[in-house]
Scaffold this active site. Sequence first.
Site, PDB file in Angstrom:
ATOM      1  N   HIS A 203     -72.143 -58.537 -49.242  1.00 10.42           N
ATOM      2  CA  HIS A 203     -71.027 -58.440 -50.184  1.00 10.42           C
ATOM      3  C   HIS A 203     -71.477 -57.676 -51.436  1.00 10.42           C
ATOM      4  CE1 HIS A 203     -69.522 -62.285 -48.050  1.00 10.42           C
ATOM      5  NE2 HIS A 203     -69.136 -61.188 -47.406  1.00 10.42           N
ATOM      6  N   HIS A 305     -60.790 -57.367 -43.311  1.00  5.42           N
ATOM      7  CA  HIS A 305     -61.298 -56.771 -42.071  1.00  5.42           C
ATOM      8  C   HIS A 305     -62.005 -57.816 -41.203  1.00  5.42           C
ATOM      9  CE1 HIS A 305     -64.690 -55.396 -45.010  1.00  5.42           C
ATOM     10  NE2 HIS A 305     -65.014 -56.568 -44.520  1.00  5.42           N
ATOM     11  N   PRO A 339     -65.939 -49.237 -46.334  1.00 10.24           N
ATOM     12  CA  PRO A 339     -67.212 -48.979 -47.012  1.00 10.24           C
ATOM     13  C   PRO A 339     -68.305 -48.719 -45.976  1.00 10.24           C
ATOM     14  CG  PRO A 339     -66.737 -51.316 -47.014  1.00 10.24           C
ATOM     15  CD  PRO A 339     -65.572 -50.659 -46.327  1.00 10.24           C
ATOM     16  N   LEU A 340     -69.243 -47.848 -46.282  1.00 10.80           N
ATOM     17  CA  LEU A 340     -70.318 -47.510 -45.342  1.00 10.80           C
ATOM     18  C   LEU A 340     -71.633 -48.147 -45.789  1.00 10.80           C
ATOM     19  CD1 LEU A 340     -69.153 -43.852 -44.684  1.00 10.80           C
ATOM     20  CD2 LEU A 340     -68.962 -45.794 -43.125  1.00 10.80           C
ATOM     21  N   ASN A 341     -72.296 -47.583 -46.800  1.00 15.59           N
ATOM     22  CA  ASN A 341     -73.431 -48.259 -47.429  1.00 15.59           C
ATOM     23  C   ASN A 341     -73.489 -47.810 -48.873  1.00 15.59           C
ATOM     24  OD1 ASN A 341     -75.376 -45.983 -47.801  1.00 15.59           O
ATOM     25  ND2 ASN A 341     -75.381 -45.932 -45.550  1.00 15.59           N
ATOM     26  N   HIS A 363     -64.952 -51.162 -39.843  1.00 20.10           N
ATOM     27  CA  HIS A 363     -64.922 -51.777 -41.173  1.00 20.10           C
ATOM     28  C   HIS A 363     -66.112 -51.355 -42.020  1.00 20.10           C
ATOM     29  CE1 HIS A 363     -68.168 -54.425 -40.036  1.00 20.10           C
ATOM     30  NE2 HIS A 363     -68.035 -55.192 -41.094  1.00 20.10           N
ATOM     31  N   GLY A 364     -67.070 -50.619 -41.440  1.00 20.37           N
ATOM     32  CA  GLY A 364     -68.241 -50.202 -42.203  1.00 20.37           C
ATOM     33  C   GLY A 364     -69.218 -49.463 -41.315  1.00 20.37           C
ATOM     34  N   ALA A 365     -70.488 -49.587 -41.628  1.00 19.57           N
ATOM     35  CA  ALA A 365     -71.497 -48.856 -40.862  1.00 19.57           C
ATOM     36  C   ALA A 365     -72.209 -49.720 -39.826  1.00 19.57           C
ATOM     37  CB  ALA A 365     -72.532 -48.248 -41.812  1.00 19.57           C
TER      38      ALA A 365
END
Length: 460
Positions: A203, A305, A339-341, A363-365
Site C-alpha cells: 500500500h 481492484h 499503478p505499476l511500481n 491492477h498493477g505489475a
Amino acid sequence: MEFNGNNLIELGYRSAKWFKEAIAHINENQLDENQIKEYLEQFKQPELISLHETPKDFVINIRAEHESENDNVEKVINTMKVLMKTPTLVEGAIMPDACPTGPEGQIPVGGVVVAKNAIHPGFHSADICCSVMLTDFGKADPKEVLDAAHSVTHFGYGGRPRGEQMEMSQELMDAFRENDFLNDEKLISIARSHMGTQGDGNHFLFVGISKNTGNTMLVTHHGSRAPGAALYDKGMKVANRFRHEISPETLRENAWIPYETEEGKSYWEALQLIRKWTKENHTSIHDAVLTKMEIEKQDRYWNEHNFVFKDGDLFYHAKGATPLDDKFMPDITGPRLIPLNMSEPVLIVQGTTNERNLGFAPHGAGRNFSRSQHKKSLAHKTIEEIFAEETKGLDVRFYSNEIDISELPTAYKSAKNVRAQIEEYGLCEVLDEVMPYGCIMAGDVQKNAPWKKKKKFRKA
C-alpha cells in the site's frame, strides 16, 4: 436398544450439530420407526454438490516474456485449473500481472472468476476492497503535496492513537449496526480508529505529474484494513459451515455463501458497507491534504481492484483486477487506475467488456518471486545500495524510517511487459499516465516493531 448417531447415518443423514438434540429427543420419547422418520423431516439435508469433473474454461491473458517468469506463469495456470473445478464457477480469466497466492486451487492475484448465486470470501480474502483513489491538485508543487500528505497520512499496524483519529461518519456507523455481520461494537471501534490509515505491504501514497495536463496528482492505494479483515474472518466461518453441509469436496479456501440465503444477503450488504468505509478512508486522507494546503481539488476518481461485483445472478470475484465495465461500479465518476511500481507511471485507463477480459484489466505489475526470494537475490548488496539504485531521481519515503527492499521496483514484474500484454490482449486503453515524483510506503514494519522492543526489554 437406544437410538444413536450410526442409526442416523444409516438413514442417510450426514453428521451434523443437530444429531445430539435429535438422538436425545428420539430416545426420551421412545419414538417408533414411523415417528422417527416424521420427526427427522425437519432436518432434511440438501443433496451434496460435487466438483466439476473438468475445469470450466478460463481466458489466459498472460505469457512468460522471460525465463524468470516461466515458473510463475505455470503456477498461475495450474492453480486456475484446480480452482475452476469449484461447483459454483462458470468462467474466469487471468491478467498479465497474475501471480500465485498459495497452494494449488487458491485464486491467484490477477484472477477473475464468475460464480453463480454464490459469494466466496476466500476470493477477496482479508484485504477486502483494496482500491486506489486519485485527486488532481492542479499546478501544486509535487514536493509540497508529498510533504503535506506525509504529515497527515498514517502507515503501519493498528489504528491512529486517540486524539489523532479521523472521523468515521455517523451514517456509516449506524449502517454497520444494522448489519448482522458488522453489528459488533469491537469491530466498529476498530473501524473508527483505522479511519485515515493505510496499513503496510504494497500500500502506498504516490505523487506524480499528469503526462497530459502537467497537473500534480495524488494517488492512494489501500484496502479496508482491520474492519475488512474482521468481516472476512466471519464470512469464511459461515462459508465453511455451508461447505460442510453442501460441498465438502470443495477446498476450504474456496467455500461459498449461497446468495439466496439470509446469510448471503447479509454478507453482500456487509461487503457494500465495507466498500463505503474504504472509500471514506481514502477520501479522508485526500481531503486532509487539500485542507492542509488550503486548495480545492480539480478532479477525483476511485476504483477498487479486489472485490466482488454483482450482475444479476452472477458474482464476479476480482482478486487483483481492475473493473472496467460501468455496471460493476454504481458510483463511477471517471476512468480507472492501474499503478505499476514506484518508479513507473500510474496508468489512467478505460475499457469495455470483451471476450478476453470479462470486463476487467490488470491492477498493477504483480510479482514473479516471493518477498523472501527477492531479498535473497539481493543479499550481495547493502539495503542502502539497493535503495539508492532503485529510487534514483525519486522522493521515496518509508513511514517507519526502515527501508523495505521487497517493495522496490525490482521486486515486481517488468512494467514494460505488463503494458505490452495489456495492448496485445486488448484489455483496456491507456488515456493518461501519472509520471512519478515520489511516494510514501510503510517500510519494514517488522524491524524495530513495538512488540519486538518489549521482548528485548524483558530479556534485559
